[in-house]
Structure formats: structure tokens, C-alpha cells
Design an enzyme around this catalytic site. Sequence first.
Site, PDB file in Angstrom:
ATOM      1  N   VAL A  25     -19.276 -93.889  81.978  1.00 10.30           N
ATOM      2  CA  VAL A  25     -19.424 -95.158  81.218  1.00 10.30           C
ATOM      3  C   VAL A  25     -20.348 -96.192  81.910  1.00 10.30           C
ATOM      4  O   VAL A  25     -20.783 -97.188  81.237  1.00 10.30           O
ATOM      5  CB  VAL A  25     -18.243 -95.722  80.616  1.00 10.30           C
ATOM      6  CG1 VAL A  25     -17.563 -94.793  79.695  1.00 10.30           C
ATOM      7  CG2 VAL A  25     -17.210 -96.183  81.841  1.00 10.30           C
ATOM      8  N   TYR A  70      -9.128-106.144  87.166  1.00 15.02           N
ATOM      9  CA  TYR A  70      -8.754-105.609  86.095  1.00 15.02           C
ATOM     10  C   TYR A  70      -8.575-106.543  85.025  1.00 15.02           C
ATOM     11  O   TYR A  70      -9.025-106.435  83.862  1.00 15.02           O
ATOM     12  CB  TYR A  70      -7.406-104.758  86.284  1.00 15.02           C
ATOM     13  CG  TYR A  70      -6.939-104.062  85.264  1.00 15.02           C
ATOM     14  CD1 TYR A  70      -7.312-102.828  84.964  1.00 15.02           C
ATOM     15  CD2 TYR A  70      -5.702-104.710  84.434  1.00 15.02           C
ATOM     16  CE1 TYR A  70      -6.708-102.198  83.653  1.00 15.02           C
ATOM     17  CE2 TYR A  70      -5.195-104.014  83.358  1.00 15.02           C
ATOM     18  CZ  TYR A  70      -5.893-102.724  82.915  1.00 15.02           C
ATOM     19  OH  TYR A  70      -5.221-102.001  81.933  1.00 15.02           O
ATOM     20  N   LYS A 130     -10.452-106.998  81.480  1.00 13.77           N
ATOM     21  CA  LYS A 130      -9.837-106.721  80.298  1.00 13.77           C
ATOM     22  C   LYS A 130      -9.857-108.020  79.172  1.00 13.77           C
ATOM     23  O   LYS A 130      -9.855-107.914  78.264  1.00 13.77           O
ATOM     24  CB  LYS A 130      -8.419-106.116  80.620  1.00 13.77           C
ATOM     25  CG  LYS A 130      -8.145-104.936  81.088  1.00 13.77           C
ATOM     26  CD  LYS A 130      -8.896-103.788  80.123  1.00 13.77           C
ATOM     27  CE  LYS A 130      -8.833-102.101  80.644  1.00 13.77           C
ATOM     28  NZ  LYS A 130      -9.259-101.358  79.721  1.00 13.77           N
TER      29      LYS A 130
END
Length: 238
Positions: free
Chosen positions: A55, A145, A149
Amino acid sequence: MRLKGKIAVVSGAAAGIGAATVARFAEEGATVYAGDLSFKENSEEGGILRRRLDVRDLTLWENLANEVSGAGSAQILVNNAGLVGTYASLTDVSVEDWHSVIAVNQTGVFYGMRVFIPQMLGRGGSVINVSSIWGAVGAAGVAPYTASKGAVTQMSKNGALTYAKEKVRVNSVHPGLIATPMIAAQDPNISADVVRATPMGRIGEPGEVAAVILFLASDEASYVTGAQFMVDGGYTAQ
């Protein structure tokens, strides 16, 4: 057969939430392009087309979009690929680790939306971005993270508002602690702390998240866009 005749694309499809989502989509009649970095060779079985997808690589995304357009157009995109990468704080995380996590969790979602939303414009489509409870509420440490997110959450709202009149719905799903290989690899003490903080007092299963993703992908969610769906045993309700 809620997805009969539809083409779906799922990233991070080899295990955990991604694999459970691919299985549910196929059961409901979709043709599913399942992308994952761990797929070394292309394969097809039972309406599931497995393709190697990193990705972080826009060219691979573009190649996949071109292949899908040759079969029609994607009506469903699930940006699921992600990693924790490091539990370091803002002041301790290395610059390399920061960019590594952002590249997968945030830029990967951007790439997916960039190449597949054009196939949906005017025709209709559903984008489901897998964020996290820590993309909605704070957590100590795990700096890249939580940052990535949180970005996924806001990119989802941005996409929902930008493309609503083009019949494209964009929503985010926020799993709590789910029994996936990523969670199995982390410090058991971290997982135990999250379970203790979860009102339902247990870890979730990938299929429980896939069920919510399936709803958002289906026409049953035709009036749902820009929403955040918590699948966390009550964690964020506190």
C-alpha cells in the site's frame, strides 16, 4: 447476497480483519480483489482474486485500479492494511519509524482513495477506512500509530463531504482490541490492560468487525456517510 454483482477491493487482506472481510464479501456475492504484501503470486478462487499489493507503492495501486477498471469498476473499497510498528512516544520514536508507520497507515489509505474513488464518481460506491479506537480517543506512547489513525478518521470525513453529491459514501470503522496476528505479536501486558479497560471484558473477533464493514459496503447503509463505527466492546463509550 447483499453484494451480488459488485466489485470490491480490500487491502491488508491476508489475515485478521482483512481476511474475514474478504470471506464475508465473497459469501455475499461480490467479486473481491484481495490485496496484500504477503501475496507473492496472483491467484483466483471462488470469486476472490488475490493480488500482491504494497500500500506504500502508488504504482501498485494504479496497476490494481487499471485491472479492476478492465472488469468494470469498483463499487467498494476497504482500506484495511495497517501496522503499529513502534510503541515509542513522540520524543523517542525514530524519524525512520515515524515515516514507516505513516506510509502504511495514512498514505496507503490516501493512495487507495485516490485511485479508486474516480471509478465510483457518479456511479455510486462505498469506501470503508479501518481506523482504530486510538484514532478516536487518546493513548500514551504509540505516537505514529495514533497520529496516522487519527488522520484516517479525518480523511474519511473529508471524503464523505467532498463526494457525497457524487454518490460516494465514506465511513470509518474503529476496532478495539481484536484477535489478529498484529495483536498476537504485541506485549501481552498491553493487550491485558486494554481488555481490563473494555466494558465487555473480552477481546473481539475479526468477524465481528467484518460484519460492520459488510453493512457499510451494502445498500442497507445507503444513507450513512461520514460516520465513525466503534467495534470495541464499549471502550470508547467511557
